[in-house]
Design an enzyme around this catalytic site. Structure first.
Site, PDB file in Angstrom:
ATOM      1  N   LYS A  13       0.430  -1.302  -0.183  1.00  0.00           N
ATOM      2  CA  LYS A  13      -0.091  -0.463  -0.154  1.00  0.00           C
ATOM      3  C   LYS A  13       0.610   1.124  -0.358  1.00  0.00           C
ATOM      4  O   LYS A  13       0.280   2.471  -0.904  1.00  0.00           O
ATOM      5  CB  LYS A  13      -1.116  -0.464   1.098  1.00  0.00           C
ATOM      6  N   ARG A  88     -10.278   0.744   9.029  1.00  0.00           N
ATOM      7  CA  ARG A  88      -9.963  -0.778   8.546  1.00  0.00           C
ATOM      8  C   ARG A  88     -10.573  -1.098   9.403  1.00  0.00           C
ATOM      9  O   ARG A  88     -10.862  -2.209   9.864  1.00  0.00           O
ATOM     10  CB  ARG A  88      -8.440  -0.376   9.991  1.00  0.00           C
ATOM     11  N   ARG A 127      10.993  -6.262   4.706  1.00  0.00           N
ATOM     12  CA  ARG A 127      11.392  -4.267   4.893  1.00  0.00           C
ATOM     13  C   ARG A 127      12.174  -4.313   6.247  1.00  0.00           C
ATOM     14  O   ARG A 127      12.581  -3.829   6.593  1.00  0.00           O
ATOM     15  CB  ARG A 127       9.668  -4.167   5.606  1.00  0.00           C
ATOM     16  N   ARG A 139      10.155  -0.708  13.672  1.00  0.00           N
ATOM     17  CA  ARG A 139       8.889  -0.414  13.354  1.00  0.00           C
ATOM     18  C   ARG A 139       9.334  -1.767  14.657  1.00  0.00           C
ATOM     19  O   ARG A 139       8.247  -2.854  14.313  1.00  0.00           O
ATOM     20  CB  ARG A 139       7.763  -0.683  12.856  1.00  0.00           C
ATOM     21  N   ARG A 150      -1.635  -8.971  13.741  1.00  0.00           N
ATOM     22  CA  ARG A 150      -2.118  -7.681  12.793  1.00  0.00           C
ATOM     23  C   ARG A 150      -2.770  -8.321  11.417  1.00  0.00           C
ATOM     24  O   ARG A 150      -4.359  -8.198  11.059  1.00  0.00           O
ATOM     25  CB  ARG A 150      -0.804  -7.168  11.705  1.00  0.00           C
TER      26      ARG A 150
END
Ligand code: AMP
Length: 197
Positions: A13, A88, A127, A139, A150
């Site tokens: 995204k 969401r 990532r 993160r 998640r």
């Protein structure tokens, strides 16, 4: 141009959002980014959401809806925006509908990036290593265990939005497993069909 990007963590995204921002000269509105700034700055909102985010759960609907309302009203959003990570939940989608209706605005498209979970885990691992290689902080929620949480939240709370938006005719579903440029090209094609771009 007013767009929503839907997709689980690691679906790409962020990358597609950057491209659409440049393509349409619109602003990116990522609730995740806004919340991370709040956490880093130790603001009252940041203090409230820090632990929720760290364990991979969703923060309260009212809180993100208020953040988005403020941004939609900012003059920078005059040419449009792309929502990344919001809505969401169905409740957030309904709140967004109301916010837009009140302002006589509408969404041009909801772009859903479909990907498979194994690939997602590999992407997030990449990532993490890319971020570390750049010497940047990773993160707190980019952790395999938290990622599972998640994903589960996405499946239970966010995936139903696909049906929600199908009903409005605004949904554009794209195979997010393809190379980034191909995904971008399919989004462009889909938008051309739907909107006069
Ligand atoms: P993201 O950067 O979009 O993956 O978001 C990171 C984290 O911020 C999520 O795991 C949630 O804890 C929180 N968050 C971001 N956007 C929302 C939202 N629209 N509703 C609830 N929580 C959110």
């Amino acid at each position: 141009m007013r767009l929503v990007l839907l997709g689980p963590p690691g679906a790409g995204k962020g990358t597609q959002s950057e491209r659409l921002v440049a393509r349409f000269n619109i602003i990116p509105l990522s609730t995740g980014d806004m919340l991370r700034v709040a956490v880093a700055g130790g603001t009252p909102i940041g203090v409230k959401v820090k632990d929720i985010m760290a364990r991979g759960d969703l923060v309260p609907d009212e809180l993100v809806v208020a953040l988005i309302a403020e941004q939609i009203d900012a003059k920078e959003a005059g040419n449009g925006f792309i929502l990344d990570g919001f809505p969401r939940t169905v409740k957030q989608a309904e709140a967004l509908d109301k916010l837009l209706q009140d302002r006589k605005l509408k969404l041009d498209a909801v772009i859903e990036l479909k990907v498979d979970e194994t690939a997602l885990i590999q992407r997030i691992e990449k990532r993490i290593s890319d971020t570390k290689a750049k010497g940047q902080a990773v993160r707190a929620d980019d952790d395999p265990k938290i990622l599972k949480q998640r994903m589960e939240n996405y499946r239970k709370q966010t995936a139903p939005l696909s049906e929600y938006y199908k009903g409005t005719g605004a949904l554009l579903t794209i195979d997010g497993m393809q190379p980034v440029d191909k995904v971008e090209a399919e989004i462009e094609k889909g938008l051309q069909k739907r909107v006069n771009v």
